[in-house]
Design a protein around this motif. Structure first.
Motif, PDB file in Angstrom:
ATOM      1  N   VAL A  21      35.904 -18.675 -31.782  1.00 19.13           N
ATOM      2  CA  VAL A  21      34.846 -19.552 -32.273  1.00 19.13           C
ATOM      3  C   VAL A  21      33.668 -18.741 -32.810  1.00 19.13           C
ATOM      4  CG1 VAL A  21      33.180 -21.339 -31.629  1.00 19.13           C
ATOM      5  CG2 VAL A  21      35.515 -21.446 -30.749  1.00 19.13           C
ATOM      6  N   TRP A  22      33.235 -17.731 -32.052  1.00 18.76           N
ATOM      7  CA  TRP A  22      32.068 -16.950 -32.482  1.00 18.76           C
ATOM      8  C   TRP A  22      32.307 -16.292 -33.836  1.00 18.76           C
ATOM      9  CZ3 TRP A  22      32.302 -11.837 -33.640  1.00 18.76           C
ATOM     10  CH2 TRP A  22      33.419 -11.122 -33.153  1.00 18.76           C
ATOM     11  N   ARG A  23      33.536 -15.800 -34.051  1.00 16.27           N
ATOM     12  CA  ARG A  23      33.852 -15.146 -35.326  1.00 16.27           C
ATOM     13  C   ARG A  23      33.816 -16.166 -36.468  1.00 16.27           C
ATOM     14  NH1 ARG A  23      39.021 -11.766 -35.274  1.00 16.27           N
ATOM     15  NH2 ARG A  23      37.643 -10.423 -34.081  1.00 16.27           N
ATOM     16  N   PHE A  24      34.416 -17.326 -36.218  1.00 12.52           N
ATOM     17  CA  PHE A  24      34.402 -18.353 -37.252  1.00 12.52           C
ATOM     18  C   PHE A  24      32.971 -18.774 -37.581  1.00 12.52           C
ATOM     19  CE2 PHE A  24      34.165 -22.663 -38.777  1.00 12.52           C
ATOM     20  CZ  PHE A  24      34.964 -22.580 -39.896  1.00 12.52           C
ATOM     21  N   VAL A  25      32.151 -18.979 -36.569  1.00 12.15           N
ATOM     22  CA  VAL A  25      30.771 -19.423 -36.791  1.00 12.15           C
ATOM     23  C   VAL A  25      29.995 -18.403 -37.629  1.00 12.15           C
ATOM     24  CG1 VAL A  25      28.563 -19.895 -35.648  1.00 12.15           C
ATOM     25  CG2 VAL A  25      30.658 -20.961 -34.799  1.00 12.15           C
ATOM     26  N   VAL A  26      30.119 -17.127 -37.299  1.00 11.81           N
ATOM     27  CA  VAL A  26      29.407 -16.089 -38.054  1.00 11.81           C
ATOM     28  C   VAL A  26      29.865 -16.079 -39.514  1.00 11.81           C
ATOM     29  CG1 VAL A  26      29.109 -13.581 -38.324  1.00 11.81           C
ATOM     30  CG2 VAL A  26      28.866 -14.639 -36.068  1.00 11.81           C
ATOM     31  N   ILE A  27      31.171 -16.099 -39.728  1.00 12.12           N
ATOM     32  CA  ILE A  27      31.702 -16.070 -41.098  1.00 12.12           C
ATOM     33  C   ILE A  27      31.329 -17.346 -41.842  1.00 12.12           C
ATOM     34  CG2 ILE A  27      33.815 -15.983 -42.481  1.00 12.12           C
ATOM     35  CD1 ILE A  27      35.004 -14.323 -40.103  1.00 12.12           C
ATOM     36  N   ASN A  28      31.388 -18.476 -41.151  1.00 11.57           N
ATOM     37  CA  ASN A  28      31.019 -19.751 -41.745  1.00 11.57           C
ATOM     38  C   ASN A  28      29.563 -19.733 -42.209  1.00 11.57           C
ATOM     39  OD1 ASN A  28      31.048 -22.511 -42.460  1.00 11.57           O
ATOM     40  ND2 ASN A  28      30.636 -23.160 -40.372  1.00 11.57           N
ATOM     41  N   LEU A  29      28.676 -19.263 -41.354  1.00 13.77           N
ATOM     42  CA  LEU A  29      27.250 -19.215 -41.698  1.00 13.77           C
ATOM     43  C   LEU A  29      26.999 -18.293 -42.891  1.00 13.77           C
ATOM     44  CD1 LEU A  29      25.667 -19.078 -38.128  1.00 13.77           C
ATOM     45  CD2 LEU A  29      25.565 -20.997 -39.739  1.00 13.77           C
ATOM     46  N   LEU A  30      27.586 -17.106 -42.853  1.00  6.99           N
ATOM     47  CA  LEU A  30      27.369 -16.142 -43.941  1.00  6.99           C
ATOM     48  C   LEU A  30      27.950 -16.633 -45.267  1.00  6.99           C
ATOM     49  CD1 LEU A  30      27.969 -12.780 -42.050  1.00  6.99           C
ATOM     50  CD2 LEU A  30      25.778 -13.778 -42.759  1.00  6.99           C
ATOM     51  N   SER A  31      29.140 -17.215 -45.215  1.00 10.47           N
ATOM     52  CA  SER A  31      29.746 -17.688 -46.463  1.00 10.47           C
ATOM     53  C   SER A  31      28.994 -18.895 -47.016  1.00 10.47           C
ATOM     54  CB  SER A  31      31.229 -18.000 -46.279  1.00 10.47           C
ATOM     55  OG  SER A  31      31.419 -19.083 -45.395  1.00 10.47           O
ATOM     56  N   ALA A  32      28.489 -19.753 -46.149  1.00  7.61           N
ATOM     57  CA  ALA A  32      27.708 -20.903 -46.617  1.00  7.61           C
ATOM     58  C   ALA A  32      26.378 -20.445 -47.207  1.00  7.61           C
ATOM     59  CB  ALA A  32      27.471 -21.889 -45.479  1.00  7.61           C
ATOM     60  N   LEU A  33      25.855 -19.355 -46.673  1.00  9.35           N
ATOM     61  CA  LEU A  33      24.612 -18.787 -47.197  1.00  9.35           C
ATOM     62  C   LEU A  33      24.790 -18.313 -48.640  1.00  9.35           C
ATOM     63  CD1 LEU A  33      21.886 -18.488 -45.817  1.00  9.35           C
ATOM     64  CD2 LEU A  33      22.512 -16.164 -45.204  1.00  9.35           C
ATOM     65  N   ALA A  34      25.969 -17.829 -48.959  1.00  9.09           N
ATOM     66  CA  ALA A  34      26.258 -17.417 -50.341  1.00  9.09           C
ATOM     67  C   ALA A  34      26.669 -18.613 -51.202  1.00  9.09           C
ATOM     68  CB  ALA A  34      27.370 -16.368 -50.351  1.00  9.09           C
ATOM     69  N   TRP A  35      27.423 -19.535 -50.607  1.00  6.09           N
ATOM     70  CA  TRP A  35      27.961 -20.678 -51.351  1.00  6.09           C
ATOM     71  C   TRP A  35      26.872 -21.635 -51.819  1.00  6.09           C
ATOM     72  CZ3 TRP A  35      27.733 -25.907 -50.218  1.00  6.09           C
ATOM     73  CH2 TRP A  35      28.547 -26.730 -50.993  1.00  6.09           C
ATOM     74  N   ALA A  36      25.951 -21.985 -50.946  1.00  7.79           N
ATOM     75  CA  ALA A  36      24.956 -23.013 -51.278  1.00  7.79           C
ATOM     76  C   ALA A  36      24.159 -22.668 -52.539  1.00  7.79           C
ATOM     77  CB  ALA A  36      24.049 -23.283 -50.083  1.00  7.79           C
TER      78      ALA A  36
END
Length: 166
Positions: A136-151
């Motif tokens: 979960v922690w790995r997914f959350v970190v990657i999710n946050l970082l990728s959304a930071l670029a995507w938005a």
């Protein structure tokens, strides 16, 4: 539907932030994201610019919706695992999960970042990551970082167009 939505939002600009959130959320949500056209985000971000919403505010709304949609998809995959294949749309379209699994097996955690920018697999990859018990922690970190670029990547073109149209 897009014309009606944008017409309504043009006269009810107080709902633009929520609209950006809901479009981003739905785009990121398993299955639902397959039917939401990316152009909706372009159109609504153009309206936000024309309505005077700061770009940073619009990006925060989009970021939040994308992160939440991916989190829900991830936890659906984690909870149901392979049983998710028995649910309606996946039973009729097993290739959706198959292509997501192939992509995830090939690229691992990077598939979450890449998948956010590739339409057909965007809403499936987080669910597959959950199905494969990614921490979960790995997914959350990657999710946050990728959304930071995507938005910003998805909002800036529409926002710039809306500013130019003013």
């Amino acid at each position: 539907m897009l014309v009606e939505l944008t017409d309504w939002l043009a006269t009810h600009q107080q709902w633009l932030g929520l609209a950006i959130f809901l479009i981003s959320f739905t785009e990121s949500l398993a299955v639902a994201g397959l039917v939401v056209p990316v152009f909706m985000l372009f159109a609504v971000s153009a309206l936000a610019a024309g309505g005077g919403m700061p770009l940073t505010v619009a990006v925060v709304w989009a970021f939040s919706g994308a992160v939440l949609g991916d989190l829900i998809s991830f936890f659906l995959g984690r909870y149901f695992h392979q049983n998710i294949r028995n649910f309606g749309p996946f039973r009729r379209n097993p290739q959706w999960i198959d292509s997501g699994e192939f992509f995830f097996r090939r690229y691992g955690w990077l598939s979450i970042v890449l998948g956010r920018f590739i339409g057909p697999i965007r809403p499936i990859i987080p669910m597959v990551a959950g199905m494969f018990d990614m921490p979960v922690w790995r997914f959350v970190v990657i999710n946050l970082l990728s959304a930071l670029a995507w938005a910003p990547a998805y909002l800036i073109p529409g926002y710039t167009t809306g500013r130019a149209a003013q």
